[in-house]
Design a protein around this motif. Structure first.
Motif, PDB file in Angstrom:
ATOM      1  N   MET A 107       0.828  -1.200   0.000  1.00 48.64           N
ATOM      2  CA  MET A 107       0.000   0.000   0.000  1.00 48.64           C
ATOM      3  C   MET A 107       0.867   1.257   0.000  1.00 48.64           C
ATOM      4  O   MET A 107       0.615   2.210  -0.748  1.00 48.64           O
ATOM      5  CB  MET A 107      -0.931   0.002   1.222  1.00 48.64           C
ATOM      6  CG  MET A 107      -2.044  -1.023   1.150  1.00 48.64           C
ATOM      7  SD  MET A 107      -2.984  -1.154   2.693  1.00 48.64           S
ATOM      8  CE  MET A 107      -3.659   0.509   2.822  1.00 48.64           C
ATOM      9  N   LEU A 108       1.903   1.248   0.819  1.00 51.57           N
ATOM     10  CA  LEU A 108       2.814   2.394   0.879  1.00 51.57           C
ATOM     11  C   LEU A 108       3.607   2.543  -0.415  1.00 51.57           C
ATOM     12  O   LEU A 108       3.807   3.658  -0.912  1.00 51.57           O
ATOM     13  CB  LEU A 108       3.750   2.247   2.074  1.00 51.57           C
ATOM     14  CG  LEU A 108       3.097   2.395   3.451  1.00 51.57           C
ATOM     15  CD1 LEU A 108       4.028   1.867   4.542  1.00 51.57           C
ATOM     16  CD2 LEU A 108       2.744   3.851   3.721  1.00 51.57           C
ATOM     17  N   ASP A 109       4.067   1.420  -0.957  1.00 51.39           N
ATOM     18  CA  ASP A 109       4.830   1.467  -2.209  1.00 51.39           C
ATOM     19  C   ASP A 109       4.001   2.054  -3.347  1.00 51.39           C
ATOM     20  O   ASP A 109       4.492   2.863  -4.130  1.00 51.39           O
ATOM     21  CB  ASP A 109       5.313   0.065  -2.588  1.00 51.39           C
ATOM     22  CG  ASP A 109       6.438  -0.440  -1.699  1.00 51.39           C
ATOM     23  OD1 ASP A 109       7.039   0.390  -0.980  1.00 51.39           O
ATOM     24  OD2 ASP A 109       6.717  -1.649  -1.716  1.00 51.39           O
ATOM     25  N   LEU A 110       2.730   1.619  -3.454  1.00 54.89           N
ATOM     26  CA  LEU A 110       1.859   2.172  -4.480  1.00 54.89           C
ATOM     27  C   LEU A 110       1.605   3.658  -4.258  1.00 54.89           C
ATOM     28  O   LEU A 110       1.653   4.462  -5.197  1.00 54.89           O
ATOM     29  CB  LEU A 110       0.511   1.433  -4.488  1.00 54.89           C
ATOM     30  CG  LEU A 110       0.401   0.107  -5.236  1.00 54.89           C
ATOM     31  CD1 LEU A 110      -1.020  -0.442  -5.102  1.00 54.89           C
ATOM     32  CD2 LEU A 110       0.752   0.256  -6.711  1.00 54.89           C
ATOM     33  N   SER A 111       1.348   4.013  -3.014  1.00 56.90           N
ATOM     34  CA  SER A 111       0.975   5.390  -2.701  1.00 56.90           C
ATOM     35  C   SER A 111       2.097   6.380  -2.978  1.00 56.90           C
ATOM     36  O   SER A 111       1.848   7.542  -3.308  1.00 56.90           O
ATOM     37  CB  SER A 111       0.566   5.500  -1.224  1.00 56.90           C
ATOM     38  OG  SER A 111      -0.552   4.682  -0.963  1.00 56.90           O
ATOM     39  N   ARG A 112       3.340   5.927  -2.835  1.00 56.30           N
ATOM     40  CA  ARG A 112       4.480   6.832  -2.989  1.00 56.30           C
ATOM     41  C   ARG A 112       5.335   6.527  -4.224  1.00 56.30           C
ATOM     42  O   ARG A 112       6.424   7.074  -4.373  1.00 56.30           O
ATOM     43  CB  ARG A 112       5.349   6.772  -1.721  1.00 56.30           C
ATOM     44  CG  ARG A 112       4.631   7.146  -0.433  1.00 56.30           C
ATOM     45  CD  ARG A 112       4.059   8.566  -0.468  1.00 56.30           C
ATOM     46  NE  ARG A 112       5.104   9.561  -0.597  1.00 56.30           N
ATOM     47  CZ  ARG A 112       5.749  10.109   0.450  1.00 56.30           C
ATOM     48  NH1 ARG A 112       5.433   9.737   1.679  1.00 56.30           N
ATOM     49  NH2 ARG A 112       6.686  10.996   0.254  1.00 56.30           N
ATOM     50  N   ASP A 113       4.859   5.665  -5.103  1.00 59.08           N
ATOM     51  CA  ASP A 113       5.588   5.311  -6.332  1.00 59.08           C
ATOM     52  C   ASP A 113       7.008   4.848  -6.033  1.00 59.08           C
ATOM     53  O   ASP A 113       7.957   5.159  -6.771  1.00 59.08           O
ATOM     54  CB  ASP A 113       5.631   6.494  -7.291  1.00 59.08           C
ATOM     55  CG  ASP A 113       4.291   6.753  -7.953  1.00 59.08           C
ATOM     56  OD1 ASP A 113       3.648   5.782  -8.370  1.00 59.08           O
ATOM     57  OD2 ASP A 113       3.892   7.925  -8.045  1.00 59.08           O
ATOM     58  N   VAL A 114       7.159   4.079  -4.967  1.00 62.05           N
ATOM     59  CA  VAL A 114       8.493   3.689  -4.513  1.00 62.05           C
ATOM     60  C   VAL A 114       9.235   2.861  -5.560  1.00 62.05           C
ATOM     61  O   VAL A 114      10.428   3.078  -5.804  1.00 62.05           O
ATOM     62  CB  VAL A 114       8.392   2.909  -3.181  1.00 62.05           C
ATOM     63  CG1 VAL A 114       9.737   2.314  -2.792  1.00 62.05           C
ATOM     64  CG2 VAL A 114       7.883   3.834  -2.077  1.00 62.05           C
ATOM     65  N   MET A 115       8.537   1.913  -6.174  1.00 61.64           N
ATOM     66  CA  MET A 115       9.210   1.026  -7.117  1.00 61.64           C
ATOM     67  C   MET A 115       9.705   1.780  -8.353  1.00 61.64           C
ATOM     68  O   MET A 115      10.821   1.570  -8.822  1.00 61.64           O
ATOM     69  CB  MET A 115       8.271  -0.111  -7.535  1.00 61.64           C
ATOM     70  CG  MET A 115       7.889  -1.036  -6.399  1.00 61.64           C
ATOM     71  SD  MET A 115       9.334  -1.835  -5.675  1.00 61.64           S
ATOM     72  CE  MET A 115       8.539  -2.923  -4.508  1.00 61.64           C
ATOM     73  N   THR A 116       8.863   2.670  -8.888  1.00 56.68           N
ATOM     74  CA  THR A 116       9.275   3.440 -10.054  1.00 56.68           C
ATOM     75  C   THR A 116      10.406   4.393  -9.703  1.00 56.68           C
ATOM     76  O   THR A 116      11.363   4.565 -10.473  1.00 56.68           O
ATOM     77  CB  THR A 116       8.081   4.232 -10.625  1.00 56.68           C
ATOM     78  OG1 THR A 116       6.998   3.330 -10.869  1.00 56.68           O
ATOM     79  CG2 THR A 116       8.456   4.933 -11.911  1.00 56.68           C
ATOM     80  N   ALA A 117      10.322   5.013  -8.532  1.00 53.68           N
ATOM     81  CA  ALA A 117      11.388   5.918  -8.098  1.00 53.68           C
ATOM     82  C   ALA A 117      12.705   5.174  -7.931  1.00 53.68           C
ATOM     83  O   ALA A 117      13.777   5.660  -8.335  1.00 53.68           O
ATOM     84  CB  ALA A 117      10.989   6.594  -6.790  1.00 53.68           C
TER      85      ALA A 117
END
Length: 313
Positions: A107-117
């Motif tokens: 949920m956090l990864d999606l919300s903050r675009d962590v993977m793309t970043a």
């Protein structure tokens, strides 16, 4: 007596049961391979593959116990197991915390675009903080589909982030979830009010394609879906279309509909999907219960059930 381990499970299982029987290992045999070797074994220790059908049980002449180091049992023909006097034990609830923590992580990864970043910095060598404007969980509504041990744990974690939690579970009443600070809703209403939807139900004929085109259309356009249960509950083609046309804000999953294709669940297995091209899609290879803590607890439970079944001291 003889026991067979066919998946990577906690080392304590082999160590402890070896005191009472010969324990062999053959990791991830095919259905045909397992059928050919199972005849000499009294105990089978497995996780979720392969499917144990009637032909398997017909071949399992000495089998008395199956220890499933997982929660789901949809890969075992339970009626046939009962007809063959084979006891089947699983480990309900013992992976709940591990799966719930990974759910919140996604949920956090999606919300903050962590993977793309992360990809932009490590692979593209780009440092552009203005490209990524996320959103907080605080003040959002989480809809939990399936309010068992995992779903309740997820809801508890979500409330620590100041989220409102609602749930859909046709087997529960509001009185049965008293004290959970979560309102039960029909699934149609849950889909409309939720900013995030987290799925924790078994794969059955009733839940197959539970989240498909029509239900995706009924969600908020920026809703994010997290599937931590089984592939096939979310229709992947419909999810892809919804991501591409903006109906879905993001989709994160730990499971895929065809995850066993090309030797899936094995080391180095190849796998591909059109979803992989979408920035708002993140996936992990069915690692929800893959923690040392959950593995240890599940191992202890399965050991106790096998020993109980054979009256071993």
């Amino acid at each position: 007596m003889k026991g067979l381990i066919i998946d990577k499970v906690h080392s304590s299982i082999k160590a402890e049961l070896s005191k009472y029987m010969q324990m062999d290992e053959h990791l991830l045999p095919t259905q045909e391979e397992l059928k050919g070797m199972i005849g000499e074994y009294d105990v089978l220790i497995m996780r979720v593959d392969p499917f144990l059908n009637k032909e398997f049980f017909d071949a399992a002449k000495n089998l008395k116990v199956i220890g499933v180091c997982a929660v789901g049992l949809n890969h075992v023909d339970l009626e046939t197991a009962k007809a063959h006097n084979v006891q089947v034990f699983n480990a309900p609830g013992l992976n709940a915390n591990a799966v719930a923590e990974l759910t919140l992580s996604k949920m956090l990864d999606l919300s903050r675009d962590v993977m793309t970043a992360n990809h932009d910095v490590k692979v593209e060598k780009q440092w552009d903080k203005y490209k990524f404007v996320g959103r907080e969980l605080r003040g959002r509504t989480l809809g939990v589909v399936g309010f068992g041990k995992i779903g309740r744990r997820v809801a508890k974690f979500a409330r620590a982030f100041d989220m409102t939690t609602v749930a859909y579970d046709p087997f529960l009443t509001q009185e049965q979830v008293a004290g959970e600070d979560t309102q039960l809703l029909p699934i149609e209403e849950l889909l409309k009010v939720s900013d995030y939807i987290s799925i924790h139900v078994p794969l059955t004929p009733e839940t197959k394609d539970l989240i498909s085109k029509e239900k995706l259309k009924s969600m908020k356009n920026d809703c994010m879906v997290i599937n931590m249960s089984r592939g096939g509950i979310v229709n992947e083609a419909d999810a892809l279309e919804a991501l591409q046309n903006g109906q879905l804000g993001g989709y994160a999953t730990d499971v895929m509909e065809n995850e066993l294709a090309a030797g899936g669940l094995t080391e180095g297995a190849g796998f591909d999907s059109p979803l992989f091209k979408e920035d708002k899609f993140i996936v992990s290879p069915h690692i929800g219960a893959q923690t040392v803590d959950a593995s240890r607890d599940i191992g202890a439970h399965i050991i106790s059930k096998v020993k109980e079944a054979f009256n071993l001291n």
